[in-house]
Design an enzyme around this catalytic site. Structure first.
Site, PDB file in Angstrom:
ATOM      1  N   ARG A 120       0.802  -1.217   0.000  1.00  0.00           N
ATOM      2  CA  ARG A 120       0.000   0.000   0.000  1.00  0.00           C
ATOM      3  C   ARG A 120       0.846   1.284   0.000  1.00  0.00           C
ATOM      4  O   ARG A 120       0.573   2.193  -0.797  1.00  0.00           O
ATOM      5  CB  ARG A 120      -0.965  -0.021   1.198  1.00  0.00           C
ATOM      6  CG  ARG A 120      -1.854   1.227   1.335  1.00  0.00           C
ATOM      7  CD  ARG A 120      -2.460   1.705   0.047  1.00  0.00           C
ATOM      8  NE  ARG A 120      -3.120   0.652  -0.713  1.00  0.00           N
ATOM      9  CZ  ARG A 120      -3.431   0.739  -1.996  1.00  0.00           C
ATOM     10  NH1 ARG A 120      -3.109   1.827  -2.683  1.00  0.00           N
ATOM     11  NH2 ARG A 120      -4.028  -0.257  -2.612  1.00  0.00           N
ATOM     12  N   LYS A 155       2.113  25.032  -4.309  1.00  0.00           N
ATOM     13  CA  LYS A 155       0.909  24.420  -3.747  1.00  0.00           C
ATOM     14  C   LYS A 155       1.053  22.906  -3.811  1.00  0.00           C
ATOM     15  O   LYS A 155       0.396  22.205  -4.584  1.00  0.00           O
ATOM     16  CB  LYS A 155      -0.333  24.904  -4.492  1.00  0.00           C
ATOM     17  CG  LYS A 155      -0.582  26.393  -4.297  1.00  0.00           C
ATOM     18  CD  LYS A 155      -1.790  26.873  -5.069  1.00  0.00           C
ATOM     19  CE  LYS A 155      -2.009  28.362  -4.859  1.00  0.00           C
ATOM     20  NZ  LYS A 155      -3.161  28.888  -5.622  1.00  0.00           N
ATOM     21  N   LYS A 187       5.499  39.319  -4.139  1.00  0.00           N
ATOM     22  CA  LYS A 187       4.059  39.187  -4.297  1.00  0.00           C
ATOM     23  C   LYS A 187       3.342  40.361  -3.652  1.00  0.00           C
ATOM     24  O   LYS A 187       3.960  41.240  -3.036  1.00  0.00           O
ATOM     25  CB  LYS A 187       3.590  37.854  -3.704  1.00  0.00           C
ATOM     26  CG  LYS A 187       4.315  36.639  -4.304  1.00  0.00           C
ATOM     27  CD  LYS A 187       3.627  35.342  -3.997  1.00  0.00           C
ATOM     28  CE  LYS A 187       2.385  35.162  -4.832  1.00  0.00           C
ATOM     29  NZ  LYS A 187       1.774  33.833  -4.648  1.00  0.00           N
ATOM     30  N   GLU A 229       4.958  40.249  -8.838  1.00  0.00           N
ATOM     31  CA  GLU A 229       3.552  40.003  -9.153  1.00  0.00           C
ATOM     32  C   GLU A 229       2.810  41.329  -9.249  1.00  0.00           C
ATOM     33  O   GLU A 229       2.988  42.216  -8.425  1.00  0.00           O
ATOM     34  CB  GLU A 229       2.929  39.132  -8.055  1.00  0.00           C
ATOM     35  CG  GLU A 229       1.441  38.864  -8.247  1.00  0.00           C
ATOM     36  CD  GLU A 229       0.825  38.160  -7.058  1.00  0.00           C
ATOM     37  OE1 GLU A 229       0.116  37.173  -7.270  1.00  0.00           O
ATOM     38  OE2 GLU A 229       1.045  38.607  -5.913  1.00  0.00           O
ATOM     39  N   ASP A 250      -1.325  38.463 -12.409  1.00  0.00           N
ATOM     40  CA  ASP A 250      -2.236  37.664 -11.597  1.00  0.00           C
ATOM     41  C   ASP A 250      -3.686  37.956 -11.945  1.00  0.00           C
ATOM     42  O   ASP A 250      -4.146  39.101 -11.876  1.00  0.00           O
ATOM     43  CB  ASP A 250      -1.987  37.950 -10.113  1.00  0.00           C
ATOM     44  CG  ASP A 250      -2.787  37.034  -9.206  1.00  0.00           C
ATOM     45  OD1 ASP A 250      -2.861  35.828  -9.503  1.00  0.00           O
ATOM     46  OD2 ASP A 250      -3.333  37.525  -8.201  1.00  0.00           O
TER      47      ASP A 250
END
Length: 315
Positions: A120, A155, A187, A229, A250
């Site tokens: 597994r 992510k 960002k 960004e 963005d």
């Protein structure tokens, strides 16, 4: 020709691209040690101990139930070594290879109890990585005619980042920065927190500050690109005047992206443009067709469906 030459120059400045190396081997070993401890605890596999003779031997084959792209096939040998050095693995395919349902990926032989224990965890990781590679390959193929490159994001699943990014590469995608330590990406939150006023810092000021910071670190200056960004046309015009290596646009629509590409080609052809935010399979091709250099898509890793792989006993 000038625009093509400028793009070739831009593409030399990129994030680290993940290949199979000792770092991935080490992380894989750590993951299987954790999985082994989770599964076996202090008592071991009590079902196998109760029902399978200790001397029993066996051979199993890993086969996908659906077609897909292979990633992480070398994790099987590491899993076997962690669980039982007496296990033997024979690999039949390569990472990045497209396979049909039922194709033999690998063969595992040895003590039957050990095979049952490693089954597994090895399937979980291999299926996860092949699922990411398969989803990436499907999207890369969809936009291949546009010349736009598809990138992942941060992510990722904690502990699996290197392996998941490697799987993106196996599917023909590209890796964005590995972590906060090896990529300079300014960002919106950096802009908000860096400014001394309620409006925050401007993108241009942040780029200048980042460039000064890198200039004091010659060991990094030639290897780490500067990306900023933006989320409005005004920010874009201001940022591109500073000529960062990359600008991340963005949540801008296809029409706005086309305008940005045209503006870049006229005023700063050495700056690479990336689009991100809310990209779906429905909008992917339309956005890639705008002339943008790259798209980054978190769904490559956070929403990939595991490729169903099973173990078939053959002896």
């Amino acid at each position: 020709h000038a625009i093509r030459a400028a793009r070739e120059e831009r593409m030399r400045r990129d994030w680290r691209q993940i290949d199979w190396d000792t770092a991935l081997e080490t992380r894989t070993r750590q993951l299987f040690e954790i999985a082994r401890d989770e599964d076996l605890g202090e008592r071991g596999d009590i079902t196998s101990a109760a029902t399978v003779p200790a001397e029993a031997q066996g051979t199993v084959v890993y086969r996908p139930r659906h077609s897909g792209t292979v990633a992480g096939i070398r994790t099987l040998a590491i899993a076997a070594a962690v669980y039982d050095p007496a296990l033997r693995v024979t690999i039949e395919v390569e990472d990045g290879e497209s396979v049909e349902a039922g194709r033999e990926l690998a063969r595992l032989s040895g003590p039957a109890r050990s095979i049952l224990a490693v089954e597994r965890p090895s399937l979980n990781l291999l299926g996860r990585l092949c699922g990411i590679a398969t989803a990436t390959r499907q999207r890369v193929d969809r936009i291949a005619s546009t010349g736009c490159w598809l990138y992942d994001t941060r992510k990722t699943t904690p502990g699996l980042r290197l392996l998941e990014k490697f799987a993106v590469r196996c599917g023909g995608g590209h890796n964005h920065r590995t972590g906060l330590f090896d990529g300079l990406l300014i960002k919106d939150n950096h802009l908000a927190l860096a400014g001394s006023t309620a409006a925050g810092a401007s993108p241009a000021a942040a780029v200048r500050r980042a460039r000064s910071w890198l200039a004091e670190r010659p060991d990094l200056a030639d290897t780490i690109p500067i990306e900023v960004e933006i989320d409005s046309w005004e920010q874009f015009v201001e940022a591109i005047a500073e000529r960062p290596d990359l600008i991340l646009l963005d949540n801008l629509g296809a029409d706005r992206l086309r305008e940005a590409v045209a503006y870049r080609d006229r005023h700063a052809p050495d700056v690479e443009l990336e689009a991100s935010g809310g990209i779906t399979d429905r909008t992917l091709l339309d956005l890639a067709s705008t002339g943008i250099d790259r798209l980054s898509m978190g769904a490559l890793t956070h929403s990939a469906v595991q490729l169903d792989i099973g173990l078939d006993w053959v002896a």
